[in-house]
Write a protein that holds these residues in place. Structure first.
Motif, PDB file in Angstrom:
ATOM      1  N   THR A 195      -6.049   1.049  -2.570  1.00 48.62           N
ATOM      2  CA  THR A 195      -6.020   2.492  -2.810  1.00 48.62           C
ATOM      3  C   THR A 195      -6.556   2.785  -4.212  1.00 48.62           C
ATOM      4  OG1 THR A 195      -4.127   2.769  -1.348  1.00 48.62           O
ATOM      5  CG2 THR A 195      -4.520   4.513  -2.966  1.00 48.62           C
ATOM      6  N   TRP A 206       0.800  -1.221   0.000  1.00 47.53           N
ATOM      7  CA  TRP A 206       0.000   0.000   0.000  1.00 47.53           C
ATOM      8  C   TRP A 206       0.841   1.283   0.000  1.00 47.53           C
ATOM      9  CZ3 TRP A 206      -1.963  -4.367   2.416  1.00 47.53           C
ATOM     10  CH2 TRP A 206      -3.248  -4.748   2.041  1.00 47.53           C
ATOM     11  N   PHE A 209      -6.446   6.167   1.932  1.00 46.50           N
ATOM     12  CA  PHE A 209      -6.518   4.809   2.447  1.00 46.50           C
ATOM     13  C   PHE A 209      -7.927   4.565   2.966  1.00 46.50           C
ATOM     14  CE2 PHE A 209      -2.054   5.806   2.485  1.00 46.50           C
ATOM     15  CZ  PHE A 209      -1.465   4.634   2.053  1.00 46.50           C
ATOM     16  N   ALA A 247      -2.262   9.857  -0.933  1.00 50.97           N
ATOM     17  CA  ALA A 247      -3.070   8.660  -1.193  1.00 50.97           C
ATOM     18  C   ALA A 247      -4.199   8.563  -0.180  1.00 50.97           C
ATOM     19  CB  ALA A 247      -2.196   7.408  -1.124  1.00 50.97           C
TER      20      ALA A 247
END
Length: 226
Positions: free
Chosen positions: A204, A88, A152, A150
């Motif tokens: 993601t 991730w 999550f 990003a």
């Protein structure tokens, strides 16, 4: 993957100017600033043992959506830490984490040679699970040699929930902000919760350009890497 876990969330007011300095231009700060601590204790499975992880972040908005920008994270299992980073892009530091539940309080501590966090949920009382809300987390990443934020996404199926008053007695601002500032602190308690939940960590899907001032320029991950 779906993970049975207990989840501790503590929220407290924080100095607004410090929060503004820590948030990327694309994200809207709250006034007053809100410091959020989230701790997970994940139950063991046939593939791995139990582990604990702690995130420290700031409540914010990406466009009109409530989000939590994670400043720093700790995990007590190096294998889990490596898996989160490889799958991730989620960076965390290996630390000694203790999450202890008593009748009148729930205590959390994080140590890495010295204590970087000590906090509690005081006077927990049962509430309906729908009374507890979690928002998606944001984290800085590098993708395609460019900086991004990003998103999550975690899904929570809460089976039991308690609410109480947060108390943060020790907080190493330098450690949790990666050396950015010593000024981040918890000034006034807001709310706290402790839940039992099945937590699913979803792939993601979205990235935000960090430098687009207050614009939340959001793009699909496939469009960026493809």
């Amino acid at each position: 993957p779906q993970m049975p876990a207990t989840v501790l969330q503590l929220a407290a007011e924080a100095p607004i100017e410090v929060c503004r300095g820590l948030l990327p231009p694309a994200l809207h700060p709250l006034n007053p600033g809100v410091l959020v601590i989230m701790a997970y204790e994940v139950a063991p499975t046939a593939e791995r043992g139990s582990f604990r992880t702690v995130e420290v972040g700031l409540q914010c908005r990406a466009g009109a959506r409530a989000r939590r920008y994670v400043l720093g994270a700790a995990v007590d299992d190096p294998i889990v830490a490596a898996d989160l980073e490889n799958r991730w892009g989620y960076l965390s530091t290996v630390a000694d984490i203790k999450l202890e539940r008593r009748y009148e309080r729930i205590d959390l501590s994080v140590r890495t040679g010295h204590t970087v966090l000590r906090a509690s949920l005081l006077g927990p009382e049962p509430v309906t699970p729908s009374a507890v809300l979690y928002v998606a987390g944001l984290r800085p990443v590098v993708c395609g040699d460019q900086p991004w934020i990003a998103q999550f996404e975690r899904a929570f199926e809460i089976s039991r929930a308690d609410r109480g008053r947060p108390a943060i007695s020790e907080f190493d601002s330098q450690w949790w902000t990666g050396g950015q500032t010593a000024g981040l602190s918890a000034t006034e308690p807001i709310s706290g919760s402790f839940t039992r939940a099945d937590v699913t960590l979803n792939p993601t899907r979205f990235l935000i350009a960090p430098g687009s001032a207050r614009a939340a320029d959001t793009r699909r991950l496939a469009d960026v890497v493809g």
